[in-house]
Design a protein around this motif. Structure first.
Motif, mmCIF file in Angstrom:
data_model
loop_
_atom_site.group_PDB
_atom_site.id
_atom_site.type_symbol
_atom_site.label_atom_id
_atom_site.label_comp_id
_atom_site.label_asym_id
_atom_site.label_seq_id
_atom_site.Cartn_x
_atom_site.Cartn_y
_atom_site.Cartn_z
ATOM 1 N N SER A 184 9.199 8.355 -13.859
ATOM 2 C CA SER A 184 8.936 8.505 -12.420
ATOM 3 C C SER A 184 8.741 7.062 -11.644
ATOM 4 O O SER A 184 8.808 6.977 -10.464
ATOM 5 N N VAL A 185 8.267 6.105 -12.478
ATOM 6 C CA VAL A 185 8.197 4.989 -11.911
ATOM 7 C C VAL A 185 9.461 4.267 -11.179
ATOM 8 O O VAL A 185 9.420 3.822 -10.025
ATOM 9 N N GLN A 186 10.509 4.441 -11.787
ATOM 10 C CA GLN A 186 11.662 3.896 -11.249
ATOM 11 C C GLN A 186 12.038 4.858 -9.786
ATOM 12 O O GLN A 186 12.651 4.197 -9.065
ATOM 13 N N LYS A 187 12.085 6.252 -9.980
ATOM 14 C CA LYS A 187 12.162 6.719 -8.893
ATOM 15 C C LYS A 187 11.306 6.478 -7.685
ATOM 16 O O LYS A 187 11.816 6.774 -6.769
ATOM 17 N N SER A 188 9.970 6.233 -8.157
ATOM 18 C CA SER A 188 9.194 5.970 -7.070
ATOM 19 C C SER A 188 9.288 4.708 -6.239
ATOM 20 O O SER A 188 8.820 4.309 -5.389
ATOM 21 N N MET A 189 10.217 3.902 -6.576
ATOM 22 C CA MET A 189 10.462 2.532 -6.411
ATOM 23 C C MET A 189 11.312 2.367 -5.147
ATOM 24 O O MET A 189 11.687 1.484 -4.648
ATOM 25 N N ILE A 224 0.823 -1.215 -0.127
ATOM 26 C CA ILE A 224 -0.071 0.105 0.154
ATOM 27 C C ILE A 224 0.621 1.253 0.080
ATOM 28 O O ILE A 224 0.470 2.301 -0.572
ATOM 29 N N PHE A 225 1.877 1.213 0.594
ATOM 30 C CA PHE A 225 2.916 2.525 0.834
ATOM 31 C C PHE A 225 3.676 2.518 -0.328
ATOM 32 O O PHE A 225 4.186 1.554 -1.119
ATOM 33 N N GLY A 226 4.217 3.776 -0.584
ATOM 34 C CA GLY A 226 4.844 4.247 -1.697
ATOM 35 C C GLY A 226 3.863 4.559 -3.156
ATOM 36 O O GLY A 226 3.971 3.452 -3.741
ATOM 37 N N ASN A 227 3.613 5.508 -3.277
ATOM 38 C CA ASN A 227 2.622 5.978 -4.412
ATOM 39 C C ASN A 227 3.587 6.516 -5.458
ATOM 40 O O ASN A 227 4.778 6.952 -5.164
ATOM 41 N N LEU A 228 3.213 6.637 -6.810
ATOM 42 C CA LEU A 228 3.919 7.289 -7.621
ATOM 43 C C LEU A 228 3.907 8.935 -7.421
ATOM 44 O O LEU A 228 3.175 9.556 -7.491
ATOM 45 N N ALA A 229 5.104 9.327 -7.562
ATOM 46 C CA ALA A 229 5.640 10.676 -7.491
ATOM 47 C C ALA A 229 5.816 11.400 -8.651
ATOM 48 O O ALA A 229 6.879 11.238 -9.292
ATOM 49 N N THR A 230 4.893 12.307 -9.275
ATOM 50 C CA THR A 230 4.846 12.884 -10.318
ATOM 51 C C THR A 230 5.518 14.206 -10.200
ATOM 52 O O THR A 230 5.957 14.731 -11.006
ATOM 53 N N PHE A 231 5.318 14.846 -9.237
ATOM 54 C CA PHE A 231 5.285 16.179 -8.834
ATOM 55 C C PHE A 231 4.850 17.274 -9.742
ATOM 56 O O PHE A 231 5.259 18.344 -10.021
#
Length: 345
Positions: free
Chosen positions: A100-105, A70-77
């Protein structure tokens, strides 16, 4: 575009670091270390009692592992103004969302790794496995999370067009959820409280409203019951105290923990007094400051006493020695009378 979103990411991280200095203050860090030490001792004792090939242990490991997804959503800014000013760069924004998918991992992978290490004593006995199990656990969870984030990024594009509103709303929610954690410790500007009517309390508010001398009591009670920040905090800490009474076998530790939770809750509820100070017209009310303070004390007395009574009833079934049971109510009232007399007036 890369420089733009990198700067936004850095600015957000700087904002988080600024709040973290207030969250992890000296007193909280000391308390955190004490709680971690206590939980580690309890966990070690619990692990010794686990039988090998334990069926429920497998269920616990799987459920907790799934919860971490559940934790860690996609961060697009992405911000509100982007749908006007970055519209000519829509293709590049879509490419940024995909990257952003790789950075959000980063955060989910760290969380999966820490969770796997914590659960390893249970999983090792339950699955009869070695050190390879947490590695496989992290790989499986990271793969599932990566697919979920890919699907999330794809949901922003429909018919080869970017859904700006959805992307902006999701990013606002993500940042707001993070800042709400800091708002429990320090004032965070820009967070709008969620207001819900909660019809079940309408009759109670109407009874308070009928008496004209209860003006501030009505306003404070309305703010407390309908604002998610205060009522949600009241419910969360109340449930946490109930779980503590069931989870900890030592009545002394349970008593100290419950009283500490009640003190923290009381400390967080006192700012209700300033909740209507932004309204200039309330200064013309023919009500003295003493009556305003008295109204807040009445609200705190009723809410905290009600919680203490529930905790006392639960303690009747969890405490082995009955002598400790009334100390919850006595201690809560003592803290309430002593602390509010100094902070509310």
């Amino acid at each position: 575009m890369h420089k733009l979103f990198s700067k936004r990411r850095q600015d957000f991280y700087k904002q988080n670091s600024k709040y973290l200095r207030y969250v992890f203050n000296d007193h909280f860090v000391i308390l955190l270390f004490l709680m971690m030490g206590f939980l580690m001792v309890q966990y070690a004792q619990f692990v010794r009692t686990i039988p090998e090939n334990w069926f429920w242990g497998k269920i616990i490991v799987v459920l907790i592992s799934l919860v971490t997804l559940i934790f860690g959503n996609l961060a697009t800014f992405i911000e509100e103004a982007d749908k006007q000013f970055l519209l000519p760069k829509e293709e590049e924004v879509k490419q940024h969302i995909r990257s952003s998918v790789q950075k959000s991992m980063t955060f989910p992978v760290i969380l999966f790794f820490v969770t796997a290490l914590i659960l390893y004593p249970i999983s090792a006995k339950s699955f009869m496995a070695g050190l390879w199990l947490p590695i496989i656990q992290v790989i499986i969870l990271a793969s599932i999370k990566y697919v979920l984030l890919i699907q999330k990024s794809n949901s922003y594009v429909k018919n080869n067009l970017l859904n700006w509103d959805k992307a902006i709303d999701d990013e606002k929610k993500r940042q707001t959820n993070i800042l709400k954690i800091y708002s429990q410790f320090v004032d965070v500007p820009g967070i709008k409280p969620v207001v819900k009517r909660r019809k079940v309390f309408d009759e109670l508010l109407n009874v308070i409203k009928k008496e004209h001398r209860n003006t501030y009591l009505y306003l404070f009670a309305r703010h407390f019951l309908r604002t998610g920040d205060y009522f949600g905090l009241y419910m969360r800490l109340g449930i946490l105290s109930i779980i503590l009474l069931f989870a900890v076998s030592s009545p002394i530790i349970s008593l100290v923990g419950v009283l500490f939770i009640n003190f923290i809750l009381l400390f967080q509820l006192i700012p209700i007094k300033k909740s209507y100070d932004y309204q200039v017209l309330n200064r013309i009310y023919p009500i003295s400051k003493e009556e305003k303070s008295t109204s807040l004390k009445q609200l705190l007395m009723v809410s905290m006493t009600l919680l203490a009574l529930v905790q006392t009833i639960v303690a009747l079934f969890t405490f082995e020695k009955i002598i400790f049971v009334p100390l919850i109510l006595i201690g809560t009232l003592a803290v309430l009378l002593f602390y509010t007399s100094r902070k509310v007036d």
